[in-house]
Scaffold this active site. Sequence first.
Site, PDB file in Angstrom:
ATOM      1  N   GLY A  70      44.282 -54.054  40.506  1.00 39.55           N
ATOM      2  CA  GLY A  70      43.316 -55.156  40.557  1.00 39.55           C
ATOM      3  C   GLY A  70      42.303 -54.967  41.672  1.00 39.55           C
ATOM      4  O   GLY A  70      41.752 -55.930  42.203  1.00 39.55           O
ATOM      5  N   ALA A 119      39.284 -53.921  41.658  1.00 42.46           N
ATOM      6  CA  ALA A 119      37.848 -54.027  41.374  1.00 42.46           C
ATOM      7  C   ALA A 119      37.254 -55.382  41.717  1.00 42.46           C
ATOM      8  O   ALA A 119      36.028 -55.524  41.758  1.00 42.46           O
ATOM      9  CB  ALA A 119      37.601 -53.727  39.886  1.00 42.46           C
ATOM     10  N   GLY A 122      37.876 -59.676  43.492  1.00 43.22           N
ATOM     11  CA  GLY A 122      38.645 -60.729  44.159  1.00 43.22           C
ATOM     12  C   GLY A 122      39.510 -60.242  45.313  1.00 43.22           C
ATOM     13  O   GLY A 122      39.069 -59.496  46.188  1.00 43.22           O
ATOM     14  N   ASP A 150      44.882 -49.933  31.623  1.00 40.04           N
ATOM     15  CA  ASP A 150      45.154 -51.295  31.171  1.00 40.04           C
ATOM     16  C   ASP A 150      46.626 -51.595  31.444  1.00 40.04           C
ATOM     17  O   ASP A 150      47.513 -51.135  30.714  1.00 40.04           O
ATOM     18  CB  ASP A 150      44.835 -51.428  29.672  1.00 40.04           C
ATOM     19  CG  ASP A 150      45.092 -52.848  29.171  1.00 40.04           C
ATOM     20  OD1 ASP A 150      45.632 -53.674  29.943  1.00 40.04           O
ATOM     21  OD2 ASP A 150      44.761 -53.119  28.000  1.00 40.04           O
ATOM     22  N   LEU A 151      46.873 -52.371  32.492  1.00 42.07           N
ATOM     23  CA  LEU A 151      48.253 -52.643  32.909  1.00 42.07           C
ATOM     24  C   LEU A 151      48.944 -53.661  32.005  1.00 42.07           C
ATOM     25  O   LEU A 151      50.123 -53.955  32.194  1.00 42.07           O
ATOM     26  CB  LEU A 151      48.275 -53.102  34.370  1.00 42.07           C
ATOM     27  CG  LEU A 151      47.700 -52.073  35.356  1.00 42.07           C
ATOM     28  CD1 LEU A 151      47.656 -52.653  36.762  1.00 42.07           C
ATOM     29  CD2 LEU A 151      48.522 -50.791  35.343  1.00 42.07           C
ATOM     30  N   TYR A 172      51.293 -68.340  32.678  1.00 40.94           N
ATOM     31  CA  TYR A 172      50.782 -67.908  33.990  1.00 40.94           C
ATOM     32  C   TYR A 172      51.798 -68.201  35.097  1.00 40.94           C
ATOM     33  O   TYR A 172      52.235 -67.295  35.813  1.00 40.94           O
ATOM     34  CB  TYR A 172      49.449 -68.611  34.286  1.00 40.94           C
ATOM     35  CG  TYR A 172      48.856 -68.170  35.604  1.00 40.94           C
ATOM     36  CD1 TYR A 172      48.083 -67.012  35.685  1.00 40.94           C
ATOM     37  CD2 TYR A 172      49.077 -68.889  36.769  1.00 40.94           C
ATOM     38  CE1 TYR A 172      47.561 -66.583  36.889  1.00 40.94           C
ATOM     39  CE2 TYR A 172      48.562 -68.467  37.979  1.00 40.94           C
ATOM     40  CZ  TYR A 172      47.797 -67.312  38.036  1.00 40.94           C
ATOM     41  OH  TYR A 172      47.291 -66.893  39.241  1.00 40.94           O
TER      42      TYR A 172
HETATM   43  P1  NAI Z   1      39.990 -61.348  39.933  1.00 44.99           P
HETATM   44  O1  NAI Z   1      39.695 -61.649  38.511  1.00 44.99           O
HETATM   45  O2  NAI Z   1      38.875 -61.426  40.919  1.00 44.99           O
HETATM   46  O3  NAI Z   1      40.664 -59.893  40.047  1.00 44.99           O
HETATM   47  C1  NAI Z   1      41.683 -59.493  39.172  1.00 44.99           C
HETATM   48  C2  NAI Z   1      41.552 -57.996  38.922  1.00 44.99           C
HETATM   49  O4  NAI Z   1      42.591 -57.623  38.018  1.00 44.99           O
HETATM   50  C3  NAI Z   1      40.209 -57.618  38.283  1.00 44.99           C
HETATM   51  O5  NAI Z   1      39.614 -56.539  38.978  1.00 44.99           O
HETATM   52  C4  NAI Z   1      40.599 -57.227  36.865  1.00 44.99           C
HETATM   53  O6  NAI Z   1      39.758 -56.249  36.280  1.00 44.99           O
HETATM   54  C5  NAI Z   1      42.030 -56.712  37.066  1.00 44.99           C
HETATM   55  N1  NAI Z   1      42.750 -56.733  35.801  1.00 44.99           N
HETATM   56  C6  NAI Z   1      42.825 -57.779  34.917  1.00 44.99           C
HETATM   57  N2  NAI Z   1      43.493 -57.396  33.825  1.00 44.99           N
HETATM   58  C7  NAI Z   1      43.860 -56.097  34.009  1.00 44.99           C
HETATM   59  C8  NAI Z   1      44.562 -55.157  33.225  1.00 44.99           C
HETATM   60  N3  NAI Z   1      45.002 -55.456  31.994  1.00 44.99           N
HETATM   61  N4  NAI Z   1      44.758 -53.926  33.730  1.00 44.99           N
HETATM   62  C9  NAI Z   1      44.278 -53.586  34.963  1.00 44.99           C
HETATM   63  N5  NAI Z   1      43.596 -54.440  35.751  1.00 44.99           N
HETATM   64  C10 NAI Z   1      43.387 -55.680  35.266  1.00 44.99           C
HETATM   65  O7  NAI Z   1      41.192 -62.301  40.336  1.00 44.99           O
HETATM   66  P2  NAI Z   1      41.846 -62.738  41.737  1.00 44.99           P
HETATM   67  O8  NAI Z   1      41.692 -64.193  41.826  1.00 44.99           O
HETATM   68  O9  NAI Z   1      41.455 -61.864  42.847  1.00 44.99           O
HETATM   69  O10 NAI Z   1      43.382 -62.496  41.381  1.00 44.99           O
HETATM   70  C11 NAI Z   1      44.199 -61.540  42.015  1.00 44.99           C
HETATM   71  C12 NAI Z   1      45.640 -61.976  41.828  1.00 44.99           C
HETATM   72  O11 NAI Z   1      45.832 -63.211  42.524  1.00 44.99           O
HETATM   73  C13 NAI Z   1      46.028 -62.240  40.376  1.00 44.99           C
HETATM   74  O12 NAI Z   1      47.314 -61.703  40.134  1.00 44.99           O
HETATM   75  C14 NAI Z   1      46.047 -63.750  40.280  1.00 44.99           C
HETATM   76  O13 NAI Z   1      46.934 -64.217  39.303  1.00 44.99           O
HETATM   77  C15 NAI Z   1      46.489 -64.136  41.681  1.00 44.99           C
HETATM   78  N6  NAI Z   1      46.152 -65.499  42.081  1.00 44.99           N
HETATM   79  C16 NAI Z   1      44.851 -65.924  42.070  1.00 44.99           C
HETATM   80  C17 NAI Z   1      44.548 -67.210  42.496  1.00 44.99           C
HETATM   81  C18 NAI Z   1      43.137 -67.707  42.596  1.00 44.99           C
HETATM   82  O14 NAI Z   1      42.954 -68.916  42.824  1.00 44.99           O
HETATM   83  N7  NAI Z   1      42.132 -66.890  42.474  1.00 44.99           N
HETATM   84  C19 NAI Z   1      45.608 -68.135  42.904  1.00 44.99           C
HETATM   85  C20 NAI Z   1      46.935 -67.578  42.891  1.00 44.99           C
HETATM   86  C21 NAI Z   1      47.179 -66.298  42.488  1.00 44.99           C
END
Ligand code: NAI
Length: 255
Positions: A8, A10, A12, A41-42, A151
């Site tokens: 992940g 790329a 956040g 693709d994980l 989720y």
């Molecule tokens: P984001 O959307 O900014 O980043 C998530 C990354 O995961 C992206 O780069 C995306 O391309 C990658 N990704 C998604 N599906 C994929 C796949 N099938 N294979 C490989 N890569 C894949 O999201 P964020 O918010 O940074 O999330 C990071 C983690 O934090 C996630 O696990 C999310 O569930 C968790 N989280 C986020 C919260 C929030 O409020 N943003 C709150 C609690 C947990």
Amino acid sequence: MSTIAITGSASGMGAATRTRLEKAGHSVIGIDIRDADIIADLGTVPGRRAAIDAVRKRTANRLDGLVVCAGVGPQVEPWSTIVSINYFGAQVLLEGLRDALAAGTQPAAVAVASNSASLPGVDTPIVEACLAGDEEEARRLALTFSGHHAYAGSKLALTRWVRRNAPGPAWAGAGIRLNAVAPGVVMTPLLQGGLDHPVFGDAIRNFKVPLGNYGDPDQIAAMIAFLLGPDGSFCCGSMIFVDGGTDAMLRPDNF
Ligand code: NAI
């Protein structure tokens, strides 16, 4: 200098963690479905296999750190993909790269869970199916519950998997520290996707954050870097909420 793989990477929190670790002089291998050193693709079995093989190849089987951060939000459909990416995409990489970590220097791994894992009503059979390693059943059940249950259930299962395994012979016994971080609402594209959703938008806006505002990805990256590095060297099996006080407000007596 350590070599650390981040899923992940790329966007956040994964991207913020990459930036922070690189600034500190570490070498980062980003794994993501786009814009990464290793594109995979994980959410799929072959994607996970390819990611593990590619990390092994690049590091000659010696990895010092692993952060499993890739995930999608509860608004993503079909809901079965949520468990495949958020639980199996994390757990399978942890297990698949454990040997490489065991060969690393002061190795540590961090799983990015969520404070949604401690909400009432999320401990459904989805969690059991994940922990049993039954992806087909977890995917089937996810479709019968909801995106929210898929989720939060995937994050609860990931947290339990970390807690059950971290102190055991394969992790602590092999000198690898395994911990989890539970972010609260953090402003990222994933959260924005939820805020823009007709159903999840209001639910997220009603989620109280005692510190008053949404988190910034670097606030989570700071905790991940702490847990990976020497300052976190006595942390093992910890589940650390970084959520502006939401979990403490909702469950003051549970810890
Ligand atoms: P984001 O959307 O900014 O980043 C998530 C990354 O995961 C992206 O780069 C995306 O391309 C990658 N990704 C998604 N599906 C994929 C796949 N099938 N294979 C490989 N890569 C894949 O999201 P964020 O918010 O940074 O999330 C990071 C983690 O934090 C996630 O696990 C999310 O569930 C968790 N989280 C986020 C919260 C929030 O409020 N943003 C709150 C609690 C947990």
